[in-house]
Design a protein around this motif. Structure first.
Motif, PDB file in Angstrom:
ATOM      1  N   ALA A  28      16.977   9.671   1.282  1.00 31.60           N
ATOM      2  CA  ALA A  28      16.510  10.406   2.465  1.00 31.60           C
ATOM      3  C   ALA A  28      15.640   9.518   3.355  1.00 31.60           C
ATOM      4  CB  ALA A  28      15.738  11.639   2.033  1.00 31.60           C
TER       5      ALA A  28
ATOM      6  N   LEU B 254      10.671  15.370   5.909  1.00 35.24           N
ATOM      7  CA  LEU B 254      10.955  14.214   5.058  1.00 35.24           C
ATOM      8  C   LEU B 254       9.695  13.694   4.360  1.00 35.24           C
ATOM      9  CD1 LEU B 254      13.006  11.955   4.211  1.00 35.24           C
ATOM     10  CD2 LEU B 254      12.001  10.639   6.035  1.00 35.24           C
TER      11      LEU B 254
ATOM     12  N   ARG C 247       1.470  16.945 -13.138  1.00 35.09           N
ATOM     13  CA  ARG C 247       0.692  17.932 -12.412  1.00 35.09           C
ATOM     14  C   ARG C 247       0.602  19.216 -13.204  1.00 35.09           C
ATOM     15  NH1 ARG C 247      -0.657  16.512  -7.127  1.00 35.09           N
ATOM     16  NH2 ARG C 247       0.785  14.876  -6.501  1.00 35.09           N
ATOM     17  N   ARG C 248      -0.489  19.909 -13.064  1.00 30.78           N
ATOM     18  CA  ARG C 248      -0.743  21.202 -13.712  1.00 30.78           C
ATOM     19  C   ARG C 248      -0.820  21.089 -15.232  1.00 30.78           C
ATOM     20  NH1 ARG C 248       3.179  25.665 -11.059  1.00 30.78           N
ATOM     21  NH2 ARG C 248       4.187  24.305  -9.567  1.00 30.78           N
TER      22      ARG C 248
ATOM     23  N   ILE D 105       0.846  10.066   2.721  1.00 26.74           N
ATOM     24  CA  ILE D 105       2.156   9.504   2.393  1.00 26.74           C
ATOM     25  C   ILE D 105       3.067   9.490   3.607  1.00 26.74           C
ATOM     26  CG2 ILE D 105       4.265   9.903   1.083  1.00 26.74           C
ATOM     27  CD1 ILE D 105       2.497  11.013  -1.126  1.00 26.74           C
TER      28      ILE D 105
ATOM     29  N   LYS E  86       1.531  11.040 -10.890  1.00 25.56           N
ATOM     30  CA  LYS E  86       0.812  12.318 -10.842  1.00 25.56           C
ATOM     31  C   LYS E  86       1.787  13.479 -10.907  1.00 25.56           C
ATOM     32  CE  LYS E  86      -3.046  11.252  -7.762  1.00 25.56           C
ATOM     33  NZ  LYS E  86      -3.526  11.652  -6.431  1.00 25.56           N
ATOM     34  N   GLN E  87       2.868  13.324 -10.152  1.00 28.04           N
ATOM     35  CA  GLN E  87       3.878  14.372 -10.047  1.00 28.04           C
ATOM     36  C   GLN E  87       4.363  14.831 -11.417  1.00 28.04           C
ATOM     37  OE1 GLN E  87       4.887  15.670  -7.274  1.00 28.04           O
ATOM     38  NE2 GLN E  87       6.529  16.925  -8.067  1.00 28.04           N
TER      39      GLN E  87
ATOM     40  N   SER F 229       0.829  -1.196   0.000  1.00 27.04           N
ATOM     41  CA  SER F 229       0.000   0.000   0.000  1.00 27.04           C
ATOM     42  C   SER F 229       0.873   1.260   0.000  1.00 27.04           C
ATOM     43  CB  SER F 229      -0.964  -0.057   1.183  1.00 27.04           C
ATOM     44  OG  SER F 229      -1.108   1.177   1.787  1.00 27.04           O
ATOM     45  N   ILE F 230       1.969   1.237   0.771  1.00 29.30           N
ATOM     46  CA  ILE F 230       2.891   2.383   0.735  1.00 29.30           C
ATOM     47  C   ILE F 230       3.489   2.524  -0.661  1.00 29.30           C
ATOM     48  CG2 ILE F 230       4.988   3.409   1.684  1.00 29.30           C
ATOM     49  CD1 ILE F 230       4.648   1.763   4.154  1.00 29.30           C
TER      50      ILE F 230
ATOM     51  N   GLN G 175       1.863   8.764  -6.679  1.00 24.91           N
ATOM     52  CA  GLN G 175       2.384  10.116  -6.512  1.00 24.91           C
ATOM     53  C   GLN G 175       3.376  10.461  -7.614  1.00 24.91           C
ATOM     54  OE1 GLN G 175       2.086  12.883  -4.733  1.00 24.91           O
ATOM     55  NE2 GLN G 175       0.212  11.901  -4.029  1.00 24.91           N
TER      56      GLN G 175
ATOM     57  N   MET H 108       1.053   3.876  -3.159  1.00 26.74           N
ATOM     58  CA  MET H 108       0.781   5.287  -2.908  1.00 26.74           C
ATOM     59  C   MET H 108       1.919   6.146  -3.480  1.00 26.74           C
ATOM     60  SD  MET H 108      -0.163   6.865   0.781  1.00 26.74           S
ATOM     61  CE  MET H 108      -0.857   5.413   1.496  1.00 26.74           C
ATOM     62  N   LEU H 109       3.148   5.729  -3.213  1.00 26.86           N
ATOM     63  CA  LEU H 109       4.295   6.485  -3.713  1.00 26.86           C
ATOM     64  C   LEU H 109       4.364   6.425  -5.236  1.00 26.86           C
ATOM     65  CD1 LEU H 109       6.925   5.355  -1.063  1.00 26.86           C
ATOM     66  CD2 LEU H 109       6.023   7.656  -1.337  1.00 26.86           C
TER      67      LEU H 109
ATOM     68  N   ALA I 280       2.004   6.976   6.131  1.00 25.76           N
ATOM     69  CA  ALA I 280       2.283   5.609   5.695  1.00 25.76           C
ATOM     70  C   ALA I 280       3.755   5.282   5.910  1.00 25.76           C
ATOM     71  CB  ALA I 280       1.918   5.429   4.224  1.00 25.76           C
TER      72      ALA I 280
END
Lengths: 257, 247
Positions: A92, B104, A27-28, B118, A23-24, A12-13, A20, A16-17, B121
């Motif tokens: 990170a 982060l 975007r716009r 996010i 979409k990233q 699920s993580i 993202q 989700m990433l 999670a």
């Protein structure tokens, strides 16, 4: 946590990433992620017409072949290239949170699967345009896709680890994938290879078998037993190596990135 | 029972792009306090931690003192299970969370809502857990309607409030911090302080790295002083603080 719940939480993580990331990139923009579909459609149309003229083949035959080839190849090669950076890009997070490292590879693999889903809608359109029928062999599409996915996943884990340690690897892989693109029947038909060279040029090329597994069901042809067995062996063997590699090196990834 | 036990823990970083001992590495050693060395194959190694031994029991509030480069952050990363020590055993009983880099995983192009999901999670909360606490997070961050806007449109104060509100939804048994969190604007401060204190108090073990004497004296029950990657002193707050801050 139960093993299944743990896998589910991590998936699920990852998804989700992955969403993202998709979409990233768009975007716009007005049509968003459908730029993926649009640019692929443009590429296929252009190449289809040009190569159709050069190779003097009918678009009825060639366009379905080309469309499946390009879409699958772009899925496979982008996944391979991008998984090289899966740990490097997640530095990170890796250095701060105790998140299962498989998440970072799964994120890249899923991201590319989402892209594939955007592209694959082009295939039925192409078939419709050139009036090429689809056969019952289409039911083999799903197992084929899954087997390719299983192979891309282990490659992703291995490449991600090796690239985190040796930073030249992503460049080397990119160069290799360009070569593989030319020696694999993506744009040109496998029948064009002379009988005596076909054995080593195609038979020993794992990417040829992987592409065949997904392409042939669209073209109403059964993938051969050779395609299936070699792809299966590649997955088994690959995951075995991956398993050893992960056991031995996964604890060092945080120091490498 | 929450518990931390480190036995002979050593952490070394291989530095792949440095060629042996150069002048810069000599300077680094003097300036940073980390020890540099070569492994058998000639690679440069930074000994970030060497032979660390200690046990932290439930209820303890431990401060980490030491100069920059003494190994505080590395030690926190060992405790958060990010770094697996090359030598020795690090055993953490209980779930560990760190409040270190609040920003982060915050993606400026995504909306506040997306970022909440996010970030949460990544901290280990399931989707349904986040959904259940979503309203509370939004209410706490005072973002109101802005939660549906991309984070890049936020003021820096708003970004901080969002990050703080999400990061503090966890309720770990072992809490790790690198300095006390500063939480921006005046109105939010009291609320945030209360929430942070609550989080710290409900944690069974706190380990906080800091340079701030007042903070350590106020918060901790024990202090570990790190120097050059080794434990220089491990004792009660008064004793360590008076020797550390008088040097």
């Amino acid at each position: 946590m139960k093993p299944w719940a743990y896998v589910k939480a991590n998936l699920s993580i990852s998804s989700m990433l992955a969403w993202q990331d998709v979409k990233q990139a768009y975007r716009r923009s007005a049509i968003g992620a459908f730029w993926i579909t649009a640019s692929m459609a443009v590429q296929i149309t252009t190449m289809g017409v040009v190569f159709g003229i050069i190779f003097r083949t009918s678009l009825y035959e060639y366009l379905p072949f080309l469309a499946t080839g390009i879409i699958l190849w772009s899925w496979i090669s982008t996944t391979v290239n991008e998984t090289c950076n899966s740990f490097i890009a997640a530095e990170a997070i890796i250095k701060q949170l105790n998140v299962n490292l498989a998440v970072h590879v799964a994120r890249v693999v899923l991201r590319n699967l989402i892209t594939l889903a955007h592209n694959i809608v082009i295939i039925p359109l192409v078939f419709l345009v050139v009036q090429h029928p689809l056969g019952w062999q289409l039911i083999l599409l799903l197992p084929g896709l899954l087997l390719v996915l299983a192979n891309l996943s282990w490659m992703g884990v291995v490449l991600g680890m090796v690239s985190a340690r040796f930073r030249d690897v992503p460049q080397i892989i990119a160069a290799i994938m360009t070569i593989v693109y030319f020696i694999t029947p993506v744009m040109w038909k496998p029948e064009l290879v002379p009988e005596n060279t076909a054995h080593w040029l195609l038979g020993l090329n794992p990417f040829y078998h992987l592409i065949q597994l997904v392409r042939l069901p669209f073209l109403s042809i059964m993938p051969t037993a050779e395609n299936w067995i070699l792809s299966l062996l590649l997955a088994l063997f690959g995951w075995l190596i991956t398993w050893f590699g992960v056991n031995k090196f996964s604890k060092q990834i945080a120091y490498w990135v | 029972m929450a518990n931390i036990r480190l036995q002979n823990v050593s952490v070394e970083f291989p530095i792949f792009n440095a060629n042996g001992r150069s002048i810069t590495s000599r300077i680094l050693e003097v300036a940073s306090g980390g020890r540099l060395d070569k492994d058998p194959s000639g690679r440069v190694l930074v000994h970030a931690l060497q032979n660390i031994n200690f046990e932290i029991n439930e209820g303890e509030r431990v401060g980490l003192l030491g100069h920059n480069g003494a190994g505080k952050s590395t030690l926190l990363r060992v405790l958060s299970r990010v770094y697996h020590p090359q030598k020795g055993v690090a055993k953490m009983d209980g779930d560990v969370s760190s409040l270190i880099d609040l920003g982060l995983g915050i993606n400026p192009e995504a909306t506040g809502r997306e970022n909440v999901f996010i970030r949460a999670a990544l901290l280990g909360l399931s989707k349904s857990e986040v959904a259940a606490r979503f309203d509370e997070i939004v209410a706490f961050s005072d973002l109101g309607e802005f939660i549906e806007m991309p984070v890049r449109t936020y003021s820096s104060g708003m970004q901080l409030r969002l990050a703080f509100a999400v990061s503090t939804v966890i309720q770990p048994e072992i809490l790790l911090m690198d300095e006390w969190l500063s939480v921006g604007d005046e109105n939010f401060k009291h609320k945030a302080e209360a929430r942070l204190s609550n989080l710290v108090n409900s944690a069974k073990i706190l380990v906080i790295a800091s340079h701030d004497r007042e903070l350590i004296e106020k918060t901790c029950t024990r202090v570990i002083w790190l120097e050059h990657g080794t434990v220089r002193m491990d004792a009660d707050v008064k004793k360590v603080c008076s020797s550390y801050f008088s040097q």
